[in-house]
Design an enzyme around this catalytic site. Sequence first.
Site, PDB file in Angstrom:
ATOM      1  N   HIS A   1      10.634  20.522 -10.945  1.00  0.00           N
ATOM      2  CA  HIS A   1       9.429  21.123 -10.373  1.00  0.00           C
ATOM      3  C   HIS A   1       9.756  22.532  -9.858  1.00  0.00           C
ATOM      4  O   HIS A   1      10.221  22.688  -8.730  1.00  0.00           O
ATOM      5  CB  HIS A   1       8.912  20.262  -9.220  1.00  0.00           C
ATOM      6  CG  HIS A   1       8.578  18.857  -9.617  1.00  0.00           C
ATOM      7  ND1 HIS A   1       9.557  17.915  -9.865  1.00  0.00           N
ATOM      8  CD2 HIS A   1       7.383  18.234  -9.807  1.00  0.00           C
ATOM      9  CE1 HIS A   1       8.977  16.763 -10.185  1.00  0.00           C
ATOM     10  NE2 HIS A   1       7.665  16.932 -10.159  1.00  0.00           N
TER      11      HIS A   1
ATOM     12  N   HIS B   1       3.692  23.049 -11.852  1.00  0.00           N
ATOM     13  CA  HIS B   1       4.055  22.086 -10.809  1.00  0.00           C
ATOM     14  C   HIS B   1       5.251  21.237 -11.216  1.00  0.00           C
ATOM     15  O   HIS B   1       6.254  21.188 -10.509  1.00  0.00           O
ATOM     16  CB  HIS B   1       2.868  21.169 -10.478  1.00  0.00           C
ATOM     17  CG  HIS B   1       3.227  20.005  -9.602  1.00  0.00           C
ATOM     18  ND1 HIS B   1       3.438  20.139  -8.251  1.00  0.00           N
ATOM     19  CD2 HIS B   1       3.433  18.699  -9.882  1.00  0.00           C
ATOM     20  CE1 HIS B   1       3.754  18.962  -7.736  1.00  0.00           C
ATOM     21  NE2 HIS B   1       3.758  18.067  -8.704  1.00  0.00           N
TER      22      HIS B   1
ATOM     23  N   GLU C   1       2.630   0.198  10.850  1.00  0.00           N
ATOM     24  CA  GLU C   1       3.869  -0.395  10.350  1.00  0.00           C
ATOM     25  C   GLU C   1       4.638   0.548   9.426  1.00  0.00           C
ATOM     26  O   GLU C   1       5.864   0.657   9.530  1.00  0.00           O
ATOM     27  CB  GLU C   1       3.580  -1.706   9.613  1.00  0.00           C
ATOM     28  CG  GLU C   1       3.069  -2.828  10.477  1.00  0.00           C
ATOM     29  CD  GLU C   1       1.551  -2.826  10.617  1.00  0.00           C
ATOM     30  OE1 GLU C   1       1.012  -3.760  11.237  1.00  0.00           O
ATOM     31  OE2 GLU C   1       0.913  -1.883  10.097  1.00  0.00           O
TER      32      GLU C   1
ATOM     33  N   ASP D   1      -3.575 -18.765  11.574  1.00  0.00           N
ATOM     34  CA  ASP D   1      -3.975 -17.471  11.017  1.00  0.00           C
ATOM     35  C   ASP D   1      -4.147 -17.522   9.498  1.00  0.00           C
ATOM     36  O   ASP D   1      -4.799 -16.659   8.909  1.00  0.00           O
ATOM     37  CB  ASP D   1      -2.962 -16.386  11.385  1.00  0.00           C
ATOM     38  CG  ASP D   1      -3.216 -15.806  12.772  1.00  0.00           C
ATOM     39  OD1 ASP D   1      -4.332 -15.990  13.292  1.00  0.00           O
ATOM     40  OD2 ASP D   1      -2.300 -15.190  13.329  1.00  0.00           O
TER      41      ASP D   1
ATOM     42  N   HIS E   1      -2.033 -14.098   6.601  1.00  0.00           N
ATOM     43  CA  HIS E   1      -0.898 -13.731   7.446  1.00  0.00           C
ATOM     44  C   HIS E   1       0.393 -14.462   7.074  1.00  0.00           C
ATOM     45  O   HIS E   1       1.449 -14.151   7.620  1.00  0.00           O
ATOM     46  CB  HIS E   1      -1.224 -14.021   8.919  1.00  0.00           C
ATOM     47  CG  HIS E   1      -2.152 -13.041   9.544  1.00  0.00           C
ATOM     48  ND1 HIS E   1      -3.364 -12.698   8.994  1.00  0.00           N
ATOM     49  CD2 HIS E   1      -2.053 -12.310  10.693  1.00  0.00           C
ATOM     50  CE1 HIS E   1      -3.976 -11.816   9.762  1.00  0.00           C
ATOM     51  NE2 HIS E   1      -3.191 -11.557  10.805  1.00  0.00           N
TER      52      HIS E   1
END
Length: 686
Positions: free
Chosen positions: A32, A267, A421, A479, A483
């Site tokens: 690139h 690019h 997360e 749950d 989950h």
Amino acid sequence: MSKFTPEPTDSTSIATIRTLAADVVGKANSGHPGAPMGMAPVAHVLFTRFFNANPKSSKWFNRDRFVLSNGHACALQYILLHLLGYKLSMDDLKAFRQLDSLTPGHPETHHTDGIEVTTGPLGQGFANGVGLAMAQAHLGAIYNRNNFDLINNYTYVFTGDGCLMEGVASEAASLAGHLQLGNLIVIYDDNHISIDGDTAVAFTENVEQRFLSYGWQVLHVDDGDSDLAGIYDAIAAARVEQTKPTIIRLRTTIGYGSKQQGTHGVHGAPLKADDIQSLKSKFGFPPDQKFYVPQETYDTYRAAALRGAKLESQWSSLLAAYGRAYPKEHAELTRRISGKLPQGWEQNLPVYKPSDPAQASRKLSEIVLTAIAPLIPDLMGGSADLTGSNLTKVKGTVDFQPPSTGLGDYTGTYIRYGVREHGMGAIANGLHAYGGIVPFVATFMNFVSYAAGAVRLSALSKHQVIWVATHDSIGLGEDGPTHQPIETAVHLRAIPNLDFWRPADGNETSASYLVALNSKETPSVLSLSRQNLPNLEGSSIERAARGGYVLYDVDNEDMTIVSSGSEVPIALEAASKLKAEGINVRLVSLPCWSVFDKQDEQYRLSVLRSGAPILSLEALSTVGWQKYSHEQFGLPAWGASGPYQKVYEKFGITGTNIAAVSKKVIAFYKQKGGEVVSPLVKAIRL
């Protein structure tokens, strides 16, 4: 009034970077060139006017950190490293993207001198930069004293449109603004080009307004191609702001000087030969001379390198004086810089006996952290808004927060990551990359999947990041399948250089921390239960630290059950029921496949030995267990919502049913006849 002082060599040095980028990518016929050519002016100003580092001592602790988040532009970074005098020769530049070269297709830490973090997957480097800045703020707050400003470096990040489209960068940027990281300076290459063409097709938001809402200082330079004074002034202003991170939107022309400048054609593809010649002629360089570097460019960058060497020398003298004034702090700081943990910390690991009460392994993890955190100040971690569930905050620890919030201060070792997360995992990589910190992060096991890109780079980059991943199976119960991490363990176990631990009791939990903290170049995931687990007869820290061991042994067994985590007690119950019927079953606990795989062959074959069928048991997908067993029992598909005992019953993971399954396996192999050879016996071992 700008304080920028132009130098006669500025234009030549910038042209050198641009033409070298074209040559480097052109020789490889891969890469690139566009971003390096467009960002040459800002790179030149940053590294010759501001950046503090010593190329001859690339691990000097108080060096400024540089992150190329748009890692595809690595030709730029390699050129800078070469010009500055790092261990990167012209021949290395000529070997760009070639097998076993020091100039791979994206920057790799531990591979190329001067590379702080591995980048390429977009957005990761941005978040790493946040971690690097947090580390400086933390260690500076702990160790700096009046007249001893030992740890005060800046973190500079180059980033592009693609990075800012990625969610991981948004997560990290949001947290960085909250944390008021004034030592973090991001330079955004606003060239309006991505692989698909003009960013107008997909990225039209107001980036400046977005970062203002995050609490950043936002600056801009509208002519990044030639306004060196504007670039200088923006970086200088960013360094002055101490209570906000800064992003500088730099409008550049991708592939500046090329016939294709400003288009996506420059690019991700090399320039054509005639274009490279035209480029060199435009800048007054010999058009037919490849990899041309004027001596004045080398001299300019040598001066910058000498400035860095002088700064390190001054810092070393300051550190020595600090040692005389603050011997205790000096001893601890230098130990942490060396990467060594305090001597004897292992003696505080909790040890359990079978009569000790049953507890969830997430609770056992909390007990370990409570026991060792006071001994290991290097530990710095937090949770993605699940502190009360992950049980990761040791009583009495201070939150890492801006002092102005009244919620903590920068000496704090507990990080409130919020529901971020992926950003959390990538920030932790930056914390470890800085040095002196062993980061741990926490969430539910299922949501480690959200952070998969960062976990993968932990392993590739040899970052010692410890994941506390709780609620690790159908045992989380109500749950339900959204989950319950049926497939997550398979993914994590498949990642090279990552230790995935699933401890069955207290001693195995202590063992997982023992190995994780002693594994300086390996990340670990600790897969922990929500439900209580009994402490097992036959377990010990020493045995579990080998990754797998015989928990219950018999001679002339009819079968061996191998299991991990919360299913080991169920396997033990099944073995007990079978024993009552005169059927002999051995039980093997295998908390960590990768650690077990590193044991010598004699030991491994003594644990999973030939002579009888081996059945694996785990309340997850069975994929991967074929390596260690002849038959596998686990989850065929998704889990279910309900009280966890009922869910286990639904899927037949009970002592009674596993005993019945075992009898079927034994009968099958007896009827089949012939020798039963351990699944570990193979012609080929990678």
